[in-house]
Scaffold this motif. Structure first.
Motif, mmCIF file in Angstrom:
data_model
loop_
_atom_site.group_PDB
_atom_site.id
_atom_site.type_symbol
_atom_site.label_atom_id
_atom_site.label_comp_id
_atom_site.label_asym_id
_atom_site.label_seq_id
_atom_site.Cartn_x
_atom_site.Cartn_y
_atom_site.Cartn_z
ATOM 1 N N PHE A 62 -0.862 -20.856 -14.435
ATOM 2 C CA PHE A 62 -0.480 -21.006 -15.721
ATOM 3 C C PHE A 62 -1.551 -21.487 -16.881
ATOM 4 N N GLY A 63 -2.688 -21.982 -16.506
ATOM 5 C CA GLY A 63 -3.794 -22.144 -17.358
ATOM 6 C C GLY A 63 -4.627 -20.988 -17.675
ATOM 7 N N GLY A 64 -4.242 -19.870 -17.150
ATOM 8 C CA GLY A 64 -5.113 -18.645 -17.311
ATOM 9 C C GLY A 64 -6.064 -18.463 -16.198
ATOM 10 N N ASP A 65 -6.218 -19.404 -15.592
ATOM 11 C CA ASP A 65 -7.273 -19.433 -14.297
ATOM 12 C C ASP A 65 -7.135 -18.035 -13.477
ATOM 13 N N ASP A 66 -8.002 -16.881 -13.566
ATOM 14 C CA ASP A 66 -7.818 -15.738 -12.697
ATOM 15 C C ASP A 66 -8.826 -15.690 -11.681
ATOM 16 N N ARG A 67 -8.169 -15.716 -10.467
ATOM 17 C CA ARG A 67 -8.924 -16.071 -9.155
ATOM 18 C C ARG A 67 -8.904 -14.658 -8.457
ATOM 19 N N LEU A 68 -10.128 -14.118 -7.738
ATOM 20 C CA LEU A 68 -10.036 -13.119 -6.844
ATOM 21 C C LEU A 68 -10.178 -13.661 -5.416
ATOM 22 N N VAL A 69 -8.999 -13.522 -4.435
ATOM 23 C CA VAL A 69 -9.093 -14.312 -3.147
ATOM 24 C C VAL A 69 -9.236 -13.000 -2.053
ATOM 25 N N THR A 117 0.900 -1.355 -0.127
ATOM 26 C CA THR A 117 -0.130 0.194 -0.068
ATOM 27 C C THR A 117 0.743 1.166 -0.074
ATOM 28 N N LEU A 118 0.066 2.251 0.085
ATOM 29 C CA LEU A 118 1.028 3.785 -0.070
ATOM 30 C C LEU A 118 1.342 3.881 1.685
ATOM 31 N N SER A 119 2.264 4.645 1.636
ATOM 32 C CA SER A 119 2.658 5.293 2.801
ATOM 33 C C SER A 119 1.633 6.123 3.537
ATOM 34 N N THR A 120 0.732 6.708 2.958
ATOM 35 C CA THR A 120 -0.325 7.698 3.475
ATOM 36 C C THR A 120 -1.651 6.726 3.830
ATOM 37 N N ASN A 121 -1.462 5.502 3.777
ATOM 38 C CA ASN A 121 -2.526 4.585 4.356
ATOM 39 C C ASN A 121 -2.099 4.461 5.761
ATOM 40 N N LYS A 122 -2.940 4.885 6.784
ATOM 41 C CA LYS A 122 -3.009 4.949 8.283
ATOM 42 C C LYS A 122 -3.419 3.709 8.858
ATOM 43 N N ARG A 123 -4.016 2.956 8.196
ATOM 44 C CA ARG A 123 -4.654 1.584 8.594
ATOM 45 C C ARG A 123 -3.525 0.680 9.062
ATOM 46 N N LYS A 124 -3.839 -0.214 10.114
ATOM 47 C CA LYS A 124 -2.868 -1.220 10.456
ATOM 48 C C LYS A 124 -3.251 -2.584 9.826
ATOM 49 N N SER A 125 -4.376 -2.567 9.497
ATOM 50 C CA SER A 125 -5.082 -3.845 8.779
ATOM 51 C C SER A 125 -6.301 -3.571 7.964
ATOM 52 N N ASP A 126 -6.297 -4.232 6.904
ATOM 53 C CA ASP A 126 -7.688 -4.326 6.106
ATOM 54 C C ASP A 126 -7.753 -5.428 5.231
ATOM 55 N N ARG A 127 -9.075 -5.698 4.553
ATOM 56 C CA ARG A 127 -9.218 -6.727 3.873
ATOM 57 C C ARG A 127 -9.517 -6.403 2.358
ATOM 58 N N VAL A 128 -8.688 -6.836 1.371
ATOM 59 C CA VAL A 128 -8.731 -6.696 0.087
ATOM 60 C C VAL A 128 -8.805 -8.028 -0.807
ATOM 61 N N LEU A 129 -9.054 -7.672 -1.996
ATOM 62 C CA LEU A 129 -9.267 -8.806 -3.003
ATOM 63 C C LEU A 129 -8.022 -9.074 -3.887
ATOM 64 N N ALA A 130 -7.371 -10.017 -3.896
ATOM 65 C CA ALA A 130 -6.049 -9.951 -4.476
ATOM 66 C C ALA A 130 -6.428 -10.894 -5.826
ATOM 67 N N ARG A 131 -5.610 -10.586 -6.683
ATOM 68 C CA ARG A 131 -5.830 -11.518 -8.128
ATOM 69 C C ARG A 131 -4.626 -12.532 -8.055
ATOM 70 N N PHE A 132 -5.070 -13.759 -8.316
ATOM 71 C CA PHE A 132 -4.101 -14.656 -8.403
ATOM 72 C C PHE A 132 -4.238 -15.487 -9.863
ATOM 73 N N VAL A 133 -3.084 -15.610 -10.605
ATOM 74 C CA VAL A 133 -3.104 -16.153 -11.786
ATOM 75 C C VAL A 133 -2.440 -17.208 -11.988
ATOM 76 N N TYR A 186 -3.216 -12.942 5.563
ATOM 77 C CA TYR A 186 -4.174 -14.221 5.949
ATOM 78 C C TYR A 186 -4.905 -14.398 4.514
ATOM 79 N N LEU A 187 -4.854 -15.433 3.857
ATOM 80 C CA LEU A 187 -5.672 -15.976 2.809
ATOM 81 C C LEU A 187 -6.685 -16.773 3.197
ATOM 82 N N ASP A 188 -8.048 -15.941 2.905
ATOM 83 C CA ASP A 188 -9.303 -16.587 3.303
ATOM 84 C C ASP A 188 -9.806 -17.218 2.027
ATOM 85 N N LEU A 189 -9.565 -18.596 2.010
ATOM 86 C CA LEU A 189 -9.885 -19.559 0.961
ATOM 87 C C LEU A 189 -11.164 -20.277 1.208
#
Length: 415
Positions: free
Chosen positions: A152-159, A134-150, A252-255
Motif C-alpha cells: 500500500f505504501g508503494g514499496d515495490d519489491r522483486l522476490v 505461464t504460457l502452455s508452450t512452456n514445457k518446463r516443470k519448474s523454474d525460478r522467476v522474479l515476482a513483483r510485490f507491491v 516457494y517464496l525465497d525471502l
C-alpha cells in the motif's frame, strides 16, 4: 501513521524542505491513504528515471487527488477501509502469506467478512501477478522467476519465486498456465456466489488459526463460466485435471535475501488446499461435483480483502498472452493512467518461455498485436476505458496503455 512520518517521506523523495508548509497543507487536506498512494507513484516513476522535478510532479498528483476527493465527499463519505486491498508493508504482506497447517478439528469458530464483495465482479488477489502463470508452450516443470510485490505504501519489491516446487530440492510438480489462472477466477466467482447466499461464513481452525474458504463446483458449470461452447466427457476430465493442478502445483517464496523480511527465510504454498470429488447430486448423469477448498494463505487474503476487482470477462480470455498482459497492465494502471514497455522488456517481465519469435521485431509485433486487439475490447471495472497500442521504435515496438476517463468509486463493493 503520524503526520511527521508522512512529511519525512515527502521531503526524502522531493528534497524540497523550503515548501514544508505546502506539504503540511496537503497532508491536512488529503487522507493518509491518498498521500501514501501518490508518494508510492512518485517513487515508482523516479525509479524509472522519468521524473526531472519530483516536487512539481508530486504537487500535480496531490492537486489531482484533491479534485477527486472533493467529488467523493460531495457524493457522500465512503465507508471505512476502502483502500485495504494491499498490505501496508512488506512485513505484513509476507507474514500474511505464511501458510498455516489445517488442524484436526473444524468448527472452532465462524467469522463473517467485515465488508462484502460485489457479485458484479471477481475479487482477484492483489499478490497474484503475471509471474504466477505461464504460457502452455512452456514445457518446463519448474523454474525460478522474479515476482513483483507491491504494498500500500508503494514499496515495490522483486522476490525470487520457485514455480512448480514447494521448497528447493522438491520434485518438479508443474507450472500453472494462464488456463489455470482463468479456472481459478471462475472458481472464485462460484465461491463468491455461494458464500453470499450463506451469509459469508468462514470456518476457523482452533489448533493453528488456519482458515479455509470453500465451495462446491459443478465441472459442467465451470466450463460454462469459462465460455466453452461444447462439453463432453473428454472436456470434463480435462477440467477436473486442471482443477487438481491448482492444488498440486505450488510456489516457494525465497525471502532470505529480501530486506526487512529475510527472517522469514522462505515458505511454499499452493492456491488450493483440497479438491474432493463428491457424490453426484441426485445421480445426475454426466455431472461431476468437486468440493474445492482454497489454501490458508489464499483464504486469509480473501477474508482480509487483499483483492482487487476484475471484470468477469477475464474468465473468457482466449489469448494466453492477453491474459498475462492484463495482469501486468491493470496492476500498473491502478496507480496511474499511463503504462509503456518495449516488447523486449515485456518478454522478460512476463517470463515468457523461449521462442523463435522473440528474436525479430516483426515476429514480436505479430504475436503481441493479437493480444492487443483482444485487450482493446475490454474495460476497467472503475469505469475507465483503456487504449492499448503498439508504437514503432528504432529497433522494436513498445506497448503503450492509457486509461481514459475518470475512475468512479465502486461503492457496491462496500455494501
Amino acid at each position: 501513521m503520524s503526520n511527521d512520518y508522512l512529511l519525512e517521506t515527502i521531503l526524502e523523495l522531493t528534497g524540497d524542505a523550503k515548501n514544508s508548509a505546502c506539504w503540511k497543507k496537503f497532508i491536512r487536506l488529503l487522507p493518509e491513504s491518498a498521500i501514501l498512494e501518490e508518494t508510492g507513484e512518485l517513487k515508482y516513476q523516479m525509479s524509472k528515471g522519468s521524473i526531472k522535478n519530483p516536487a512539481k510532479y508530486l504537487v500535480a498528483l496531490f492537486k489531482k487527488r484533491l479534485r477527486g476527493e472533493k467529488v467523493i465527499k460531495e457524493a457522500g463519505s465512503p465507508p471505512p477501509k476502502m483502500n485495504n486491498h494491499k498490505c501496508k508493508n512488506q512485513v505484513e504482506l509476507f507474514s500474511e502469506l505464511v501458510p498455516r497447517k489445517k488442524g484436526d478439528k473444524e468448527g472452532g469458530r465462524k467469522e463473517k467478512m467485515p465488508a462484502r464483495y460485489s457479485s458484479k465482479y471477481i475479487p482477484w488477489l492483489s499478490f497474484l501477478g503475471p509471474e504466477f502463470f505461464t504460457l502452455s508452450t512452456n514445457k518446463r516443470k519448474s523454474d525460478r522467476v522474479l515476482a513483483r510485490f507491491v504494498t500500500f505504501g508503494g514499496d515495490d519489491r522483486l522476490v525470487p519465486v520457485l514455480r512448480g516446487k514447494y521448497f528447493p530440492g522438491d520434485s518438479e510438480r508443474g507450472i500453472l498456465t494462464t488456463e489455470h489462472g482463468r479456472i481459478l477466477i471462475a472458481i472464485e466467482d462460484i465461491w463468491l456466489e455461494q458464500s453470499m447466499a450463506h451469509g459469508y461464513d468462514f470456518v476457523m481452525y482452533d489448533e493453528t488459526g488456519a482458515c479455509h474458504c470453500y465451495c462446491v463446483v459443478s465441472v459442467r458449470e465451470l466450463a460454462k463460466r469459462l465460455g466453452w461452447k461444447s462439453f463432453n466427457g473428454g472436456a470434463m476430465k480435462h477440467l477436473k485435471r486442471k482443477v487438481m493442478d491448482l492444488k498440486v502445483c505450488g510456489y516457494y517464496l525465497d525471502l532470505k535475501d529480501v530486506e526487512a523480511v529475510g527472517s522469514l527465510g522462505g515458505y511454499g504454498f499452493s492456491l488450493l488446499a483440497e479438491v474432493e470429488i463428491i457424490p453426484e447430486k441426485g445421480k445426475i448423469k454426466g455431472q461431476i461435483f468437486l468440493k474445492v477448498t482454497f489454501s490458508d494463505p489464499v483464504s486469509r487474503q480473501l477474508i482480509k480483502r487483499r483483492a482487487v476487482y476484475r471484470p468477469k470477462e477475464m474468465m473468457r480470455h482466449r489469448s494466453e498472452l492477453a491474459f498475462l498482459l492484463r495482469l501486468e497492465i491493470e496492476r500498473s494502471l491502478m496507480g496511474c493512467a499511463h503504462y509503456e514497455r518495449t516488447l523486449k522488456e515485456l518478454i522478460l517481465i512476463l517470463n515468457l518461455p523461449a521462442g523463435g519469435w522473440h528474436k525479430y521485431a516483426s515476429d514480436r509485433h505479430r504475436q503481441f498485436d493479437k493480444a492487443v486487439k483482444e485487450l482493446n475490447m475490454c474495460h476497467l471495472v472503475d469505469g475507465r476505458k483503456w487504449q492499448v497500442t503498439l508504437v514503432k521504435t528504432d529497433d522494436d515496438h513498445k506497448l503503450v496503455a492509457q486509461a481514459i476517463g475518470t475512475a468512479r468509486l465502486l461503492e457496491e463493493q462496500y455494501k
